[in-house]
Design a protein around this motif. Sequence first.
Motif, mmCIF file in Angstrom:
data_model
loop_
_atom_site.group_PDB
_atom_site.id
_atom_site.type_symbol
_atom_site.label_atom_id
_atom_site.label_comp_id
_atom_site.label_asym_id
_atom_site.label_seq_id
_atom_site.Cartn_x
_atom_site.Cartn_y
_atom_site.Cartn_z
ATOM 1 N N TYR A 170 -6.122 2.977 6.151
ATOM 2 C CA TYR A 170 -5.338 3.070 7.381
ATOM 3 C C TYR A 170 -6.212 2.787 8.600
ATOM 4 O O TYR A 170 -5.850 2.001 9.474
ATOM 5 N N TRP A 171 -7.379 3.403 8.636
ATOM 6 C CA TRP A 171 -8.247 3.164 9.787
ATOM 7 C C TRP A 171 -8.803 1.751 9.767
ATOM 8 O O TRP A 171 -9.025 1.154 10.825
ATOM 9 N N GLY A 172 -9.037 1.209 8.560
ATOM 10 C CA GLY A 172 -9.487 -0.177 8.501
ATOM 11 C C GLY A 172 -8.448 -1.138 9.020
ATOM 12 O O GLY A 172 -8.773 -2.135 9.660
ATOM 13 N N LEU A 173 -7.159 -0.846 8.765
ATOM 14 C CA LEU A 173 -6.097 -1.687 9.289
ATOM 15 C C LEU A 173 -5.880 -1.455 10.773
ATOM 16 O O LEU A 173 -5.408 -2.340 11.488
ATOM 17 N N LEU A 177 0.802 -1.216 0.000
ATOM 18 C CA LEU A 177 0.000 0.000 0.000
ATOM 19 C C LEU A 177 0.839 1.273 0.000
ATOM 20 O O LEU A 177 0.386 2.306 -0.492
ATOM 21 N N VAL A 178 2.027 1.213 0.547
ATOM 22 C CA VAL A 178 2.857 2.409 0.669
ATOM 23 C C VAL A 178 3.696 2.562 -0.590
ATOM 24 O O VAL A 178 4.542 1.724 -0.900
ATOM 25 N N ALA A 235 5.030 4.286 8.159
ATOM 26 C CA ALA A 235 3.728 3.614 8.082
ATOM 27 C C ALA A 235 3.656 2.455 9.069
ATOM 28 O O ALA A 235 2.660 2.289 9.788
ATOM 29 N N ASN A 236 4.708 1.645 9.116
ATOM 30 C CA ASN A 236 4.723 0.535 10.073
ATOM 31 C C ASN A 236 4.705 1.042 11.512
ATOM 32 O O ASN A 236 4.071 0.436 12.387
ATOM 33 N N PRO A 270 3.127 0.207 -6.034
ATOM 34 C CA PRO A 270 1.860 -0.036 -5.358
ATOM 35 C C PRO A 270 1.108 1.255 -5.097
ATOM 36 O O PRO A 270 1.687 2.339 -5.120
ATOM 37 N N PRO A 271 -0.203 1.161 -4.830
ATOM 38 C CA PRO A 271 -1.002 2.361 -4.583
ATOM 39 C C PRO A 271 -0.680 2.972 -3.233
ATOM 40 O O PRO A 271 -0.111 2.345 -2.362
#
Length: 233
Positions: free
Chosen positions: A223-226, A92-93, A102-103, A215-216
């Motif tokens: 992000y909130w879904g993860l 995703l990143v 991100a991690n 990647p997109p």
Amino acid sequence: MSAGPAAMGVLTALEALPSLLLAVFLGVFVDRIRRGRMLFWCNIGQGLLIGTVPSAAAFDLLTMMHLYLVTFSVSALALAYGLAHTAYIPVLVTDRRQLTAANSSIALTDSITAVAGPGIGGLLVQLLTAPVAIAVDSASFLIAAVLQASGRGPDPCRQPRRAGSDCPRARASRRSGASAGSSPSLSAREVSTSSTGASSPSTSSTACESWDCPPPRLARSQYWGLSVRCWPV
């Protein structure tokens, strides 16, 4: 339900059992399917399974065997989610320089829910009773699934390549390079190899890696879904 120490011990053991029995197999399985889709269905499955507990309690049908099955199944889905979640972030990143940030953001939200979750869950149990608190827990998984579905981008299925296999874009580039006599993206060795019809594993791997699509970007809803996970209640 008048459950004794032995029943609670079995329940706790079933929660940890999937990590011992399924971790290796799920790791191989997750590496061969679409990870974004896996995350979505793991959230849906956990939400529906946890939702059966307050539903059964409402009709006075809840048993320890029901709790055993739900605990084992939810733990197995949580394990699969964790494996796919870790592998999906790099997809995703877009900017690899932002991968560490991100991690770190995902790890921070996981740490916050791990620390604050038990206290908030206990407060919900005291204020709303246990079945209602578990229903809120179930809804959190469904909300996470909706957020992931609304922001999900391309989700490639990463199949392991066999020795000597090739990706379509690299093959097309070789054909165009061979017909033109040279290509700025391919070396002379790769052009000569493609013109003879042979390909080595190292050449195929290099060409495929050089043609990987970026990647997109990580959407806010993704992000909130993860990040949105249930609190243990």
